[in-house]
Design a protein around this motif. Structure first.
Motif, PDB file in Angstrom:
ATOM      1  N   ALA A  15      37.733 -41.735  13.976  1.00 52.45           N
ATOM      2  CA  ALA A  15      36.558 -40.994  14.375  1.00 52.45           C
ATOM      3  C   ALA A  15      36.762 -39.633  14.673  1.00 52.45           C
ATOM      4  CB  ALA A  15      35.981 -41.596  15.557  1.00 52.45           C
ATOM      5  N   PHE A  16      35.885 -38.628  14.729  1.00 48.05           N
ATOM      6  CA  PHE A  16      35.951 -37.287  15.084  1.00 48.05           C
ATOM      7  C   PHE A  16      36.136 -37.455  16.504  1.00 48.05           C
ATOM      8  CE2 PHE A  16      34.142 -35.175  11.089  1.00 48.05           C
ATOM      9  CZ  PHE A  16      35.475 -35.241  10.379  1.00 48.05           C
ATOM     10  N   LYS A  17      36.833 -36.486  17.317  1.00 41.83           N
ATOM     11  CA  LYS A  17      36.674 -36.657  18.548  1.00 41.83           C
ATOM     12  C   LYS A  17      36.950 -35.677  19.754  1.00 41.83           C
ATOM     13  CE  LYS A  17      41.566 -37.131  19.377  1.00 41.83           C
ATOM     14  NZ  LYS A  17      42.758 -37.786  20.069  1.00 41.83           N
ATOM     15  N   ALA A  18      36.704 -34.326  19.096  1.00 45.59           N
ATOM     16  CA  ALA A  18      36.662 -33.251  19.824  1.00 45.59           C
ATOM     17  C   ALA A  18      35.219 -33.006  20.649  1.00 45.59           C
ATOM     18  CB  ALA A  18      36.925 -32.078  19.155  1.00 45.59           C
ATOM     19  N   VAL A  19      35.148 -33.284  21.750  1.00 42.12           N
ATOM     20  CA  VAL A  19      33.692 -33.006  22.515  1.00 42.12           C
ATOM     21  C   VAL A  19      33.011 -31.516  22.299  1.00 42.12           C
ATOM     22  CG1 VAL A  19      32.668 -32.972  24.893  1.00 42.12           C
ATOM     23  CG2 VAL A  19      34.765 -34.617  24.267  1.00 42.12           C
ATOM     24  N   GLY A  20      33.858 -30.672  22.341  1.00 37.44           N
ATOM     25  CA  GLY A  20      33.266 -29.472  22.288  1.00 37.44           C
ATOM     26  C   GLY A  20      32.794 -29.001  20.736  1.00 37.44           C
ATOM     27  N   GLU A  21      33.556 -29.418  19.767  1.00 34.16           N
ATOM     28  CA  GLU A  21      33.351 -29.216  18.327  1.00 34.16           C
ATOM     29  C   GLU A  21      32.261 -29.809  18.060  1.00 34.16           C
ATOM     30  OE1 GLU A  21      36.211 -29.265  14.847  1.00 34.16           O
ATOM     31  OE2 GLU A  21      35.715 -31.409  15.289  1.00 34.16           O
TER      32      GLU A  21
ATOM     33  N   LEU B 293      49.533 -35.387  18.286  1.00 34.03           N
ATOM     34  CA  LEU B 293      49.805 -34.445  17.528  1.00 34.03           C
ATOM     35  C   LEU B 293      49.134 -32.938  18.027  1.00 34.03           C
ATOM     36  CD1 LEU B 293      50.562 -35.392  13.990  1.00 34.03           C
ATOM     37  CD2 LEU B 293      52.244 -34.593  15.193  1.00 34.03           C
ATOM     38  N   PRO B 294      49.554 -31.941  18.440  1.00 32.65           N
ATOM     39  CA  PRO B 294      48.706 -30.914  18.841  1.00 32.65           C
ATOM     40  C   PRO B 294      48.599 -30.178  17.716  1.00 32.65           C
ATOM     41  CG  PRO B 294      51.170 -30.764  19.730  1.00 32.65           C
ATOM     42  CD  PRO B 294      51.219 -31.852  18.636  1.00 32.65           C
ATOM     43  N   ILE B 295      47.127 -30.181  17.137  1.00 31.33           N
ATOM     44  CA  ILE B 295      46.677 -29.663  16.193  1.00 31.33           C
ATOM     45  C   ILE B 295      45.631 -28.364  16.382  1.00 31.33           C
ATOM     46  CG2 ILE B 295      45.397 -29.961  13.856  1.00 31.33           C
ATOM     47  CD1 ILE B 295      46.740 -32.584  13.557  1.00 31.33           C
ATOM     48  N   GLY B 296      46.200 -27.385  16.281  1.00 33.46           N
ATOM     49  CA  GLY B 296      45.264 -26.165  16.856  1.00 33.46           C
ATOM     50  C   GLY B 296      45.448 -26.138  18.487  1.00 33.46           C
ATOM     51  N   ILE B 297      44.552 -25.371  19.099  1.00 32.58           N
ATOM     52  CA  ILE B 297      44.783 -25.181  20.655  1.00 32.58           C
ATOM     53  C   ILE B 297      44.247 -26.382  21.135  1.00 32.58           C
ATOM     54  CG2 ILE B 297      43.924 -23.739  22.456  1.00 32.58           C
ATOM     55  CD1 ILE B 297      43.603 -21.366  20.564  1.00 32.58           C
ATOM     56  N   PRO B 298      44.731 -27.147  22.014  1.00 28.04           N
ATOM     57  CA  PRO B 298      44.511 -28.561  22.757  1.00 28.04           C
ATOM     58  C   PRO B 298      43.122 -28.208  23.767  1.00 28.04           C
ATOM     59  CG  PRO B 298      46.692 -27.993  23.025  1.00 28.04           C
ATOM     60  CD  PRO B 298      46.271 -26.796  22.455  1.00 28.04           C
ATOM     61  N   ASN B 299      42.335 -28.944  23.469  1.00 27.22           N
ATOM     62  CA  ASN B 299      41.516 -29.122  24.564  1.00 27.22           C
ATOM     63  C   ASN B 299      41.521 -30.078  25.621  1.00 27.22           C
ATOM     64  OD1 ASN B 299      39.217 -27.728  22.775  1.00 27.22           O
ATOM     65  ND2 ASN B 299      39.318 -29.295  21.424  1.00 27.22           N
ATOM     66  N   ASN B 300      42.287 -30.937  25.280  1.00 24.06           N
ATOM     67  CA  ASN B 300      42.390 -31.868  26.531  1.00 24.06           C
ATOM     68  C   ASN B 300      43.751 -31.663  27.241  1.00 24.06           C
ATOM     69  OD1 ASN B 300      41.750 -34.198  23.948  1.00 24.06           O
ATOM     70  ND2 ASN B 300      40.890 -34.322  25.816  1.00 24.06           N
ATOM     71  N   LEU B 301      43.555 -31.760  28.563  1.00 25.21           N
ATOM     72  CA  LEU B 301      44.556 -31.485  29.703  1.00 25.21           C
ATOM     73  C   LEU B 301      46.076 -31.631  29.188  1.00 25.21           C
ATOM     74  CD1 LEU B 301      44.784 -30.190  32.438  1.00 25.21           C
ATOM     75  CD2 LEU B 301      44.704 -32.611  33.320  1.00 25.21           C
TER      76      LEU B 301
END
Ligand code: UFG
Length: 343
Positions: free
Chosen positions: A86-92, A195-203
């Motif tokens: 699943a896609f999982k980035a809240v902000g995106e 894997l950090p892909i791009g700027i991380p959103n999570n803490l």
């Protein structure tokens, strides 16, 4: 020509998926992975093989490709599925809601059509504590009233749960909904992690990169919450512990004598930690500095969320075993490993 029984793991090269594949292999399950590599990399497969000493079968495609999905079900005797993909980035999800609904819902529905047509049961769904929103009292047990999540991502999880309830009821299938709190940490081998892909959103990924000097400083989103130190509180659960819960949940479904099951479990530690507590614990655990500054609250954040995970302990015989400190140590080992790969 009797094929061996296998468990399908979608998103099996992702963060939680890869750790779960390792635990399944350890427990002698045959594993078939489908992952489109949209948020991970191929070397994770090699590392799963290295860590487990076994080879899962891997198909790189998007679950929306129904014709390819059919071929996988034709080629293997699938006896159950753990559906992480699943896609999982809240902000995106707030700026791309249609992509989130399309990806997260169609992939689930395509899988369920195969399950229905081939009369397969045993479906485990990755859900999230986001379905509780800001709960009125802590800790959060499974009876806690659900609130419509604010983000489109969260809504896809809640809708996914509803689709699965209807699926279980109408076709008499066994389904488990696992509601994760905040998964953190990496495999003790340091060969698997987030894997950090791009700027991380999570803490935690952001803290890790700040300690490594990749980011200048961490922004702490708000210190005026009604909590111990004013920063928001979450339940940080070690990813390997979380992975083990999937194996227990799968074994329970497979061994069940009931035709229809809808089990729901919160997976957390039962303990809340504030953002500042986590930052300081990371510094102490790894003897590093994490520069930070306090910023305004992040839109949509809840103040406090931690689990009552007693049901999982009672019914699955599972509980969180790893301390926050130990989990944060594995994060730093993972960062060190990523640095050796970059060089
Ligand atoms: N935080 C910061 N700075 C950062 C990143 C996070 O202060 O750079 C804070 C957040 O404000 C929050 C806490 O750290 O208080 C944890 O934030 P995360 O983004 O790591 O996790 P969330 O609790 O916001 O999100 C998680 C899952 C989602 C899920 C959500 C439900 O990642 O999948 O819980 O609440 F939807």
């Amino acid at each position: 020509n009797k094929k061996t029984m296998a468990i399908l793991v979608t998103g099996g090269l992702g963060y939680i998926g890869s750790h779960t594949v390792v635990e399944l292999l350890k427990n002698n399950f045959e594993v078939v992975i489908i992952d489109d590599l949209s948020n991970t990399e191929k070397f994770i497969l090699e590392n799963i093989e290295e860590v487990s000493g076994k080879k899962p079968i891997f198909y790189p495609f998007d679950l929306k490709r129904k014709e390819l999905l059919k071929q996988v079900f034709d080629a293997h005797q699938i006896e159950g599925c753990i559906h992480f993909a699943a896609f999982k980035a809240v902000g995106e999800s707030q700026v791309k809601p249609i992509e989130y609904y399309e990806n997260n819902l169609f992939s689930s529905i395509n899988l369920l059509q195969e399950f229905r047509e081939r009369n397969i049961s045993n479906f485990i769904f990755s859900s999230s504590c986001t379905v509780y929103g800001q709960a009125d009292k802590m800790p959060i047990d499974e009876e806690t009233e659900l609130k419509l999540p604010e983000s489109s991502y969260g809504k896809t999880k809640q809708m996914g749960e509803e689709i699965l309830r209807d699926f279980a009821a109408a076709y008499k299938k066994r389904v488990t909904l696992l509601r994760y709190f905040n998964p953190i940490g990496a495999h003790p081998s340091a060969k698997l992690g987030e894997l950090p892909i791009g700027i991380p959103n999570n803490l935690i990924p952001f803290v890790m990169q700040t300690a490594a000097g990749i980011r200048e400083k961490l922004s702490i989103w708000g210190d005026d919450y009604p909590t111990v130190d004013g920063t928001a509180v979450r339940d940080y659960i070690y990813v390997v512990d979380l992975a083990k819960a999937h194996v227990k949940a799968l074994q329970k479904l497979i061994n069940s004598t009931q035709e229809k099951v809808i089990d729901i479990y919160n997976l957390g530690t039962g303990k809340g930690s504030s953002v500042l507590e986590v930052v300081h614990a990371f510094e102490k655990a790894n003897d590093v500095k994490v520069p930070y500054e306090i910023k305004d609250r992040r839109a949509g954040d809840t103040t406090i969320a931690y689990a009552n995970a007693d049901k999982a302990e009672k019914e699955l015989g599972w509980k969180s075993e790893t301390s926050l400190k130990e989990a944060l140590r594995t994060v730093w080992q993972w960062q060190k490993y990523l640095e050796t790969r970059d060089n």
